[in-house]
Design an enzyme around this catalytic site. Structure first.
Site, PDB file in Angstrom:
ATOM      1  N   ASP A 260     -11.325   2.780   3.495  1.00 32.50           N
ATOM      2  CA  ASP A 260     -11.645   1.355   3.343  1.00 32.50           C
ATOM      3  C   ASP A 260     -13.135   1.149   3.041  1.00 32.50           C
ATOM      4  O   ASP A 260     -13.534   0.065   2.617  1.00 32.50           O
ATOM      5  CB  ASP A 260     -11.298   0.599   4.637  1.00 32.50           C
ATOM      6  CG  ASP A 260      -9.984  -0.162   4.545  1.00 32.50           C
ATOM      7  OD1 ASP A 260      -9.635  -0.608   3.438  1.00 32.50           O
ATOM      8  OD2 ASP A 260      -9.322  -0.323   5.589  1.00 32.50           O
TER       9      ASP A 260
ATOM     10  N   LYS B 272       0.839  -1.202   0.000  1.00 33.10           N
ATOM     11  CA  LYS B 272       0.000   0.000   0.000  1.00 33.10           C
ATOM     12  C   LYS B 272       0.872   1.249   0.000  1.00 33.10           C
ATOM     13  O   LYS B 272       0.612   2.212  -0.728  1.00 33.10           O
ATOM     14  CB  LYS B 272      -0.948  -0.017   1.211  1.00 33.10           C
ATOM     15  CG  LYS B 272      -2.091  -1.033   1.061  1.00 33.10           C
ATOM     16  CD  LYS B 272      -2.884  -1.256   2.344  1.00 33.10           C
ATOM     17  CE  LYS B 272      -3.883  -2.396   2.117  1.00 33.10           C
ATOM     18  NZ  LYS B 272      -4.696  -2.707   3.305  1.00 33.10           N
TER      19      LYS B 272
ATOM     20  N   GLN C  18      -5.024  -1.414   9.437  1.00 35.59           N
ATOM     21  CA  GLN C  18      -4.874  -2.735   8.815  1.00 35.59           C
ATOM     22  C   GLN C  18      -5.468  -3.818   9.713  1.00 35.59           C
ATOM     23  O   GLN C  18      -5.197  -3.868  10.908  1.00 35.59           O
ATOM     24  CB  GLN C  18      -3.384  -3.004   8.530  1.00 35.59           C
ATOM     25  CG  GLN C  18      -3.118  -4.291   7.777  1.00 35.59           C
ATOM     26  CD  GLN C  18      -3.689  -4.294   6.367  1.00 35.59           C
ATOM     27  OE1 GLN C  18      -3.791  -3.250   5.715  1.00 35.59           O
ATOM     28  NE2 GLN C  18      -4.076  -5.453   5.882  1.00 35.59           N
TER      29      GLN C  18
HETATM   30  N1  GUN Z   1      -6.983  -6.829   5.846  1.00 37.66           N
HETATM   31  C1  GUN Z   1      -7.290  -7.599   4.779  1.00 37.66           C
HETATM   32  N2  GUN Z   1      -7.909  -6.858   3.832  1.00 37.66           N
HETATM   33  C2  GUN Z   1      -8.003  -5.611   4.314  1.00 37.66           C
HETATM   34  C3  GUN Z   1      -8.533  -4.397   3.780  1.00 37.66           C
HETATM   35  O1  GUN Z   1      -9.070  -4.306   2.678  1.00 37.66           O
HETATM   36  N3  GUN Z   1      -8.411  -3.302   4.575  1.00 37.66           N
HETATM   37  C4  GUN Z   1      -7.839  -3.346   5.807  1.00 37.66           C
HETATM   38  N4  GUN Z   1      -7.781  -2.233   6.517  1.00 37.66           N
HETATM   39  N5  GUN Z   1      -7.336  -4.452   6.315  1.00 37.66           N
HETATM   40  C5  GUN Z   1      -7.419  -5.576   5.574  1.00 37.66           C
END
Ligand code: GUN
Length: 280
Positions: free
Chosen positions: A118, A51, A95
């Protein structure tokens, strides 16, 4: 046709680069994403690294905050609240998964909908359910973008989604419904999964079970989207048995290189959109 998610994601990142440049010209700063990583889950480390790399490539400023696995709810909440108050932070991403002592719901609720890149907040999910504009969860949004760029129109098609998570299955169902598909959502208690899947013109597998979807469950010519991210003998594989399924599908996404890269591309797109909306 194998859908090349990596190539589509690269194209989106290129488009975002000029979008962030325009933003910088107008406002004298870059859109900014704050990422909160708690503990040291190895998969989360990889996701967060990718990311941040995506931010660097597209001209988004990234702020990464690492907290130890044993951090208290209060300390984690204090960090998120600080990011909420900071004017220059456009998006906040915590996350997942979080350590057991952290109440994830409570922590995520501190993120206001305009910084919820998100798309997990009740307000953004509510807007999606009502067909109103809001921030949409990155993975389902990425799947819609893949479908669109392959010139597949969901209107009138029968879409079957396997999996009912808040992050993928449910928002995916709402997006496809909003695009005029007829939608079936299957899950662990579904009686005749194979039969349901065979009805699909568009099949989305988002369960997390390697090889769950086999060729006999796929209608000839169906579009097959594999969201699975399973580790099998050290290799990454999806929920779909790719080899056999590819022979029946008209379009299919591989794992890796299908949906995964799109998730990050759409996160970056959500950050840009959030930044633009906040500056209006
Ligand atoms: N963990 C697995 N997929 C995601 C996601 O799309 N966003 C976040 N914040 N954590 C994750």
């Amino acid at each position: 046709m194998i859908i090349d998610g990596k190539a589509v994601a690269a194209q989106i990142r290129a488009e975002l680069k000029s979008r962030t440049a325009r933003f910088f010209e107008k406002y004298g700063r870059a859109p900014a994403l704050a990422v909160v990583l708690i503990g040291n889950d190895p998969a989360s480390e990889v996701y967060v690294r990718n990311k941040i790399k995506g931010c660097e490539e597209t001209g988004i400023r990234s702020l990464c905050y690492r907290l130890p696995a044993a951090v208290s709810q209060e300390e984690a909440l204090a960090l998120v609240n600080d990011l909420v108050r900071r004017e220059e932070v456009d998006g906040i991403l915590v996350q997942l998964p979080l350590p057991v002592q952290i109440d994830a719901e409570k922590l995520l609720r501190a993120i206001p909908p305009e910084k919820d890149v998100d798309g997990f907040s009740a307000e953004n999910i509510g807007k999606l359910a009502r067909g109103e504009e809001g921030i949409v969860a990155c993975t389902p949004l990425g799947i819609m973008e893949l479908i669109k760029r392959c010139h597949i129109d969901p209107r009138g098609k029968h879409a079957v989604i396997v999996g009912r998570s808040n992050i993928v299955g449910k928002p995916m169902a709402m997006l496809l419904l909003n695009a005029d598909a007829t939608v079936t959502v299957c899950h662990s208690k579904t009686k005749a999964l194979a039969e349901e899947c065979r009805r699909a013109d568009i099949l989305v597998a988002a369960v997390g079970k390697a090889g769950l979807i086999t060729a006999d469950m796929i209608k000839e010519g169906a579009v097959v989207i594999d969201v699975g991210m399973n580790r099998k003998e050290g290799r990454l594989c999806g929920d779909v048995d790719f080899e056999s399924a590819a022979k029946k599908a008209s379009y299919i996404t591989p794992v890796p290189g299908g949906v995964g890269p799109m998730t990050i591309a759409m996160l970056l797109s959500n950050v840009c959109a959030a930044a633009e909306a906040r500056m209006k």
